[in-house]
Design a protein around this motif. Structure first.
Motif, PDB file in Angstrom:
ATOM      1  N   ASN A  35       0.739  -1.183  -0.065  1.00  0.00           N
ATOM      2  CA  ASN A  35       0.172   0.025   0.145  1.00  0.00           C
ATOM      3  C   ASN A  35       0.922   1.303  -0.106  1.00  0.00           C
ATOM      4  O   ASN A  35       1.991   1.330   0.479  1.00  0.00           O
ATOM      5  CB  ASN A  35      -0.880  -0.126   1.283  1.00  0.00           C
ATOM      6  N   PHE A  36       0.376   2.192  -0.651  1.00  0.00           N
ATOM      7  CA  PHE A  36       0.988   3.472  -0.753  1.00  0.00           C
ATOM      8  C   PHE A  36       0.007   4.620  -0.149  1.00  0.00           C
ATOM      9  O   PHE A  36      -1.246   4.633   0.035  1.00  0.00           O
ATOM     10  CB  PHE A  36       1.468   3.871  -2.184  1.00  0.00           C
ATOM     11  N   ARG A  37       0.707   5.906   0.100  1.00  0.00           N
ATOM     12  CA  ARG A  37      -0.043   7.184   0.412  1.00  0.00           C
ATOM     13  C   ARG A  37      -1.216   6.878   1.501  1.00  0.00           C
ATOM     14  O   ARG A  37      -2.318   7.056   1.481  1.00  0.00           O
ATOM     15  CB  ARG A  37      -0.818   7.541  -0.938  1.00  0.00           C
ATOM     16  N   VAL A  64      -0.329 -14.637 -14.104  1.00  0.00           N
ATOM     17  CA  VAL A  64       0.045 -13.746 -12.887  1.00  0.00           C
ATOM     18  C   VAL A  64      -1.105 -12.483 -13.100  1.00  0.00           C
ATOM     19  O   VAL A  64      -1.635 -12.226 -14.224  1.00  0.00           O
ATOM     20  CB  VAL A  64       1.323 -13.008 -13.200  1.00  0.00           C
ATOM     21  N   GLU A  65      -1.386 -11.984 -11.847  1.00  0.00           N
ATOM     22  CA  GLU A  65      -2.595 -10.969 -12.008  1.00  0.00           C
ATOM     23  C   GLU A  65      -1.929  -9.824 -11.146  1.00  0.00           C
ATOM     24  O   GLU A  65      -1.112  -9.754 -10.164  1.00  0.00           O
ATOM     25  CB  GLU A  65      -3.727 -11.438 -10.950  1.00  0.00           C
ATOM     26  N   LEU A  66      -1.955  -8.511 -11.808  1.00  0.00           N
ATOM     27  CA  LEU A  66      -1.692  -7.130 -11.382  1.00  0.00           C
ATOM     28  C   LEU A  66      -2.661  -6.428 -11.002  1.00  0.00           C
ATOM     29  O   LEU A  66      -3.593  -6.144 -11.838  1.00  0.00           O
ATOM     30  CB  LEU A  66      -0.481  -6.626 -12.394  1.00  0.00           C
ATOM     31  N   LEU A  67      -2.664  -5.657  -9.864  1.00  0.00           N
ATOM     32  CA  LEU A  67      -3.869  -4.856  -9.520  1.00  0.00           C
ATOM     33  C   LEU A  67      -3.355  -3.446  -8.826  1.00  0.00           C
ATOM     34  O   LEU A  67      -2.358  -3.471  -8.083  1.00  0.00           O
ATOM     35  CB  LEU A  67      -4.749  -5.617  -8.775  1.00  0.00           C
ATOM     36  N   VAL A  68      -3.746  -2.333  -9.232  1.00  0.00           N
ATOM     37  CA  VAL A  68      -3.709  -0.775  -8.749  1.00  0.00           C
ATOM     38  C   VAL A  68      -4.909  -0.554  -8.273  1.00  0.00           C
ATOM     39  O   VAL A  68      -5.870  -0.361  -9.487  1.00  0.00           O
ATOM     40  CB  VAL A  68      -2.878  -0.113  -9.612  1.00  0.00           C
ATOM     41  N   LYS A  69      -5.245  -0.056  -7.185  1.00  0.00           N
ATOM     42  CA  LYS A  69      -6.410   0.516  -6.841  1.00  0.00           C
ATOM     43  C   LYS A  69      -6.275   1.659  -5.843  1.00  0.00           C
ATOM     44  O   LYS A  69      -5.624   1.617  -4.933  1.00  0.00           O
ATOM     45  CB  LYS A  69      -6.989  -0.961  -6.171  1.00  0.00           C
ATOM     46  N   LYS A  70      -7.153   2.677  -6.395  1.00  0.00           N
ATOM     47  CA  LYS A  70      -7.212   3.785  -5.344  1.00  0.00           C
ATOM     48  C   LYS A  70      -8.810   3.781  -4.881  1.00  0.00           C
ATOM     49  O   LYS A  70      -9.835   4.059  -5.709  1.00  0.00           O
ATOM     50  CB  LYS A  70      -6.932   5.109  -6.275  1.00  0.00           C
ATOM     51  N   ASN A  71      -8.919   3.655  -3.546  1.00  0.00           N
ATOM     52  CA  ASN A  71     -10.183   3.748  -2.967  1.00  0.00           C
ATOM     53  C   ASN A  71     -10.700   5.016  -2.563  1.00  0.00           C
ATOM     54  O   ASN A  71     -11.891   5.008  -2.220  1.00  0.00           O
ATOM     55  CB  ASN A  71      -9.809   2.620  -1.544  1.00  0.00           C
ATOM     56  N   TYR A  72      -9.891   6.039  -1.989  1.00  0.00           N
ATOM     57  CA  TYR A  72     -10.408   7.219  -1.619  1.00  0.00           C
ATOM     58  C   TYR A  72     -10.335   8.501  -2.431  1.00  0.00           C
ATOM     59  O   TYR A  72      -9.365   8.683  -3.268  1.00  0.00           O
ATOM     60  CB  TYR A  72      -9.770   7.560   0.011  1.00  0.00           C
ATOM     61  N   GLY A  73     -11.054   9.462  -2.106  1.00  0.00           N
ATOM     62  CA  GLY A  73     -11.120  10.676  -2.739  1.00  0.00           C
ATOM     63  C   GLY A  73     -12.080  10.909  -3.742  1.00  0.00           C
ATOM     64  O   GLY A  73     -12.764   9.913  -3.947  1.00  0.00           O
ATOM     65  N   LYS A  74     -12.117  12.055  -4.472  1.00  0.00           N
ATOM     66  CA  LYS A  74     -13.012  12.334  -5.628  1.00  0.00           C
ATOM     67  C   LYS A  74     -12.640  11.442  -6.835  1.00  0.00           C
ATOM     68  O   LYS A  74     -13.755  10.941  -7.492  1.00  0.00           O
ATOM     69  CB  LYS A  74     -13.055  13.719  -6.062  1.00  0.00           C
ATOM     70  N   PHE A  75     -11.719  10.999  -6.934  1.00  0.00           N
ATOM     71  CA  PHE A  75     -11.130  10.277  -8.170  1.00  0.00           C
ATOM     72  C   PHE A  75     -10.751   8.899  -7.637  1.00  0.00           C
ATOM     73  O   PHE A  75      -9.747   8.669  -6.727  1.00  0.00           O
ATOM     74  CB  PHE A  75      -9.953  10.620  -8.900  1.00  0.00           C
ATOM     75  N   THR A  76     -11.424   7.796  -8.041  1.00  0.00           N
ATOM     76  CA  THR A  76     -11.247   6.497  -7.543  1.00  0.00           C
ATOM     77  C   THR A  76     -11.282   5.534  -8.512  1.00  0.00           C
ATOM     78  O   THR A  76     -11.938   5.696  -9.752  1.00  0.00           O
ATOM     79  CB  THR A  76     -12.171   5.951  -6.464  1.00  0.00           C
ATOM     80  N   GLY A  77     -10.755   4.221  -8.528  1.00  0.00           N
ATOM     81  CA  GLY A  77     -11.045   3.178  -9.478  1.00  0.00           C
ATOM     82  C   GLY A  77      -9.745   2.034  -9.341  1.00  0.00           C
ATOM     83  O   GLY A  77      -9.143   2.125  -8.329  1.00  0.00           O
ATOM     84  N   TRP A  78      -9.728   1.328 -10.414  1.00  0.00           N
ATOM     85  CA  TRP A  78      -8.664   0.448 -10.509  1.00  0.00           C
ATOM     86  C   TRP A  78      -8.193  -0.007 -11.791  1.00  0.00           C
ATOM     87  O   TRP A  78      -8.920   0.208 -12.601  1.00  0.00           O
ATOM     88  CB  TRP A  78      -8.963  -0.942  -9.602  1.00  0.00           C
ATOM     89  N   ILE A  79      -6.912  -0.563 -11.812  1.00  0.00           N
ATOM     90  CA  ILE A  79      -6.365  -1.169 -13.265  1.00  0.00           C
ATOM     91  C   ILE A  79      -5.842  -2.462 -12.957  1.00  0.00           C
ATOM     92  O   ILE A  79      -5.181  -2.728 -12.016  1.00  0.00           O
ATOM     93  CB  ILE A  79      -5.400  -0.016 -13.652  1.00  0.00           C
ATOM     94  N   SER A  80      -6.457  -3.224 -13.610  1.00  0.00           N
ATOM     95  CA  SER A  80      -5.918  -4.608 -13.455  1.00  0.00           C
ATOM     96  C   SER A  80      -5.348  -5.331 -14.796  1.00  0.00           C
ATOM     97  O   SER A  80      -5.983  -4.962 -15.933  1.00  0.00           O
ATOM     98  CB  SER A  80      -6.867  -5.588 -12.867  1.00  0.00           C
ATOM     99  N   TYR A  81      -4.189  -6.021 -14.784  1.00  0.00           N
ATOM    100  CA  TYR A  81      -3.807  -6.697 -15.977  1.00  0.00           C
ATOM    101  C   TYR A  81      -3.556  -8.312 -15.450  1.00  0.00           C
ATOM    102  O   TYR A  81      -2.903  -8.628 -14.272  1.00  0.00           O
ATOM    103  CB  TYR A  81      -2.474  -6.298 -16.558  1.00  0.00           C
TER     104      TYR A  81
END
Length: 762
Positions: free
Chosen positions: A546-548, A595-612
């Motif tokens: 996790n970050f930020r 292999v599964e890669l996931l980046v997800k932003k959960n909070y704030g006005k801009f949210t979403g995820w990108i998965s490959y």
């Protein structure tokens, strides 16, 4: 410093929503001074062992205000029940878990994703219909079986390798509207959890995944009504308290007028009539603080008619009764009885065929689950289950006799098979050190074939050579298997961890199908002396970071699946009303990895995820593809999902998702020949050597909340499915070309599909 006494003590209790009174699953309870905590279980119950003293305790749940209280713990254990209030801010639409912000790093579960309907309703959807399964198809490792389908593939597995349960009862066909919608009414669904690997031992086994869907089950403070009116369906849900808020009744219904849409929506299928409905009901009654009972009912039905082709009707009926009992501070239980029935009738009227067939499956089940909080470091779950299966292989009415030419034996009598599937399980989650935890468990399963039945026997070439007759109630075949599971986590600092798991699963039900699009052209049939149960050993490992301040989650997971006794079917297999269906099956082995890669932003006005996801899936089955390894139908190496949401204000937000998949494997002919003026295709015997064109699609949506009027809340939802009109291949049609060659034509279903829905709540 906290005054610690020598004697061990602690707290326990329930965590609920202030307004709805629903219990809150996976709410976090934490003591900052000691750096320890726990989460609530599936009943909203928690327990935390502490030494006697005075503590400041913090309760947190995503989307809710934190609740803090000071508790004095004495020698005896203390009950602390808490109610939490939802934040007034706009709920994010793309949260895949309701746990605390760092749960993906600190908790043992991996290859597991949880979705709450309240947080995914703004994801763009086909014809504006919010759908649990469509949301799941946007997760890493998951893709739709075909364009618009409610069937889904998990880590290279087939759709029948997914166990879908609604309030404990299995759903054998989760599709409506030719598979374009699922049977789950979003107003009635509380949450859904998808297990892609490390499947908990308390679930009946399938090789790929378990999707556990629960409906609303708590007693509200007052009468409430939720619903919506769209271009395809209208729906309504009522939730009513009775008996001084000791009893509640939830009723929900959905009906389509999609037959009016079908001619415009389904290209090349203009003479089509479609109709379906859903009914959900649930009664919750609280006897006292330690006992409550639930009665859940679902019934849904589809009718489809295509001129000069076929007509069909199919549907599911589920009934679940569950008694939740708290024995004491450390032991809780759930006793469930459920009934499920899936049945379809199909009438084929396309030259030269003229026949009808009934098929389906009926289950009667008992399940008893217990949770034992051994101490602050160990939580055990154990229980048993037993299911009586009735498989209706087929009841064929062949009016021309043409269908009979495809099977050596067929009959107008019902072809029934019966079986008993039982299990014992135990699993324990053990926190060995503050940084290292294990979960280990074992599931023992047994499967019995039961008469009355005529069992047809086959030689090595799959030819019928003999038969055996078994009396009613006679057990004539038994399978027993051990299914071990183990998972581990090692935490690296406060923001990252490494996880790994191994699980073995055994599947006793097989599905014979000629379709991936959600149509009920399939037959469920059981393990038998002819058909071994399918088995899967899955290994997975992942790194989570996790970050930020935990606002951004990232993960990478690797998996490998080894399959044995996997099922496939011979070319031109015939299933309907075929007493020799076992002879159509071929048994081999398979493997899948990725292999599964996931980046997800959960909070704030801009949210979403990108998965490959990079995933491969292969089969090796004697008698198929010249005995060489071939791609499974769900081998689609590259899968990208992008889901984004931006909230301009509490009342207005916009969303978009973009999906890309490698094309589906397909077997194409290389030549043709003509007999009596009829042209036939020639195949080389190798399977799935070609592919459809790659699949990609952009969906857009905007949601505008109306100004509230007293208790009435309204919202307009606008969406565009397939915004740039990509003609994704659904099927390929073969015809004769100019120079005596084969001409191919791609058939697609959707161009741009705009929709508008008005949702309301009272």
């Amino acid at each position: 410093m906290t005054n610690i006494k020598a004697q061990q003590s602690g707290i326990f209790g329930l965590v609920k929503d202030t307004d709805t009174k629903e219990v809150m699953i996976d709410a976090a309870i934490y003591i900052d001074s000691l750096q320890i905590g726990t989460t609530t279980n599936e009943n909203g119950y928690y327990e935390l062992q502490l030494n006697a003293g005075k503590y400041k305790i913090r309760y947190s749940y995503l989307g809710y205000h934190n609740y803090e209280t000071v508790v004095v713990v004495e020698k005896s254990r203390k009950r602390v029940n808490v109610e939490m209030k939802m934040e007034s801010q706009l709920l994010e639409n793309v949260i895949v878990t309701s746990k605390k912000k760092d749960a993906n790093v600190r908790e043992l579960a991996m290859s597991v994703q949880k979705l709450e309907m309240v947080k995914i309703r703004k994801i763009p959807a086909l014809m504006g219909e919010v759908d649990v399964i469509k949301a799941i198809q946007l997760l890493p490792g998951v893709h739709a079986a075909s364009e618009g389908s409610s069937g889904f593939s998990v880590r290279g597995g087939s759709p029948d390798q997914n166990l879908i349960i609604l309030d404990d009862a299995p759903v054998y066909n989760a599709s409506h509207f030719l598979g374009f919608l699922s049977v789950f009414n979003n107003d009635a669904v509380k949450d859904a959890t998808l297990f892609k690997g490390d499947i908990p031992a308390n679930y009946d086994s399938r090789l790929s995944s378990v999707l556990d869907i629960k409906t609303i089950d708590e007693i509200p403070d007052r009468f409430s009504m939720t619903g919506g009116i769209g271009i395809l369906t209208s729906r309504i849900m009522l939730n009513m308290p009775f008996n001084k808020q000791r009893t509640s009744v939830m009723l929900a219904g959905r009906i389509t007028y999609g037959g009016l849409i079908a001619k415009a929506m389904l290209r090349n299928l203009t003479e089509t009539s479609l109709y379906f409905y859903d009914l959900n009901g649930k009664i919750t009654h609280v006897f006292n603080k330690n006992n409550r009972i639930y009665l859940s009912v679902y019934n849904g039905y589809d009718m489809v008619w295509m001129e000069n082709l076929f007509g069909l009707g199919y549907g599911n009926t589920n009934v679940t009764t569950r008694w939740n009992h708290i024995f004491g501070d450390k032991l809780t239980s759930n006793l469930s009885l459920f009934y499920t029935k899936y049945k379809y009738n199909i009438d084929i009227n396309a030259n030269p065929y003229d026949f009808s067939v009934n098929a389906g499956i009926t289950d009667f089940s008992l399940k008893y689950d217990l949770t034992w909080l051994i101490n602050s470091k160990m939580t055990a779950k154990f229980g048993l289950s037993s299911t009586y299966h009735q498989y209706l292989i087929g009841e064929l009415d062949d009016r021309t006799g043409v269908a009979a030419t495809y099977a050596e034996i067929n009959t107008n009598e019902k072809l029934n098979r019966k079986a008993l599937e039982s299990a014992l399980y135990f699993t324990n989650e053990h926190k060995i050190t503050p940084l290292f935890s294990l979960r280990y468990g074992l599931r023992l399963t047994m499967f019995n074939n039961i008469g009355a039945e005529t069992l047809y026997l086959f030689d090595e070439d799959h030819k019928w050579v003999d038969s055996a007759v078994y009396k009613r109630g006679e057990i004539f075949h038994t399978e027993a298997h051990l299914e071990p599971r183990i998972a581990a986590i090692y935490q690296i600092g406060a923001t990252s961890s490494i996880k790994a798991s191994y699980s073995r699963t055994v599947q006793y039900a097989q599905l014979a199908t000629n379709s991936t699009g959600g149509l009920p052209f399939d037959v469920w049939f059981p393990t038998s002396p002819n058909i071994k149960p399918q088995k899967c050993d899955q290994f997975a490992a992942g790194y989570f970071r996790n970050f930020r301040g935990n606002d951004i989650e990232t993960s990478v997971e690797l998996f490998y699946k080894n399959l044995t006794d996997v099922i496939d079917f011979t070319d031109n297999a015939f299933f309907y009303g075929n007493a020799l269906i076992d002879g159509e099956a071929r048994i081999g082995k398979g493997r899948a990895y990725g292999v599964e890669l996931l980046v997800k932003k959960n909070y704030g006005k801009f949210t979403g995820w990108i998965s490959y996801t990079y995933s491969r899936s292969f089969r090796t089955v004697k008698g198929i593809s010249h005995d060489e390894e071939y791609r499974s139908p769900y081998d689609r190496p590259h899968n990208i999902s992008i889901v984004l949401n931006y909230a301009f204000s509490d009342r207005f937000d916009v969303s978009a998702n973009w999906v890309y998949n490698t094309g589906q494997p397909v077997t194409l002919p290389y030549g043709k020949y003509t007999v009596d003026g009829v042209t036939y295709s020639i195949y080389n015997g190798y399977r799935n050597q070609s592919r459809y064109p790659d699949y990609h699609r952009l969906d857009l949506s905007a949601n505008l909340k109306c100004k509230p009027r007293k208790r009435w809340q309204g919202e307009w939802s606008f969406s565009v499915y397939n915004a740039y009109a990509r003609h994704n291949t659904w099927a390929i049609i073969f015809s004769s070309g100019e120079n005596n060659d084969i001409k191919t034509e791609s058939m697609y279903l959707f161009s741009v599909v705009p929709s508008v829905t008005y949702n309301f709540k009272f």
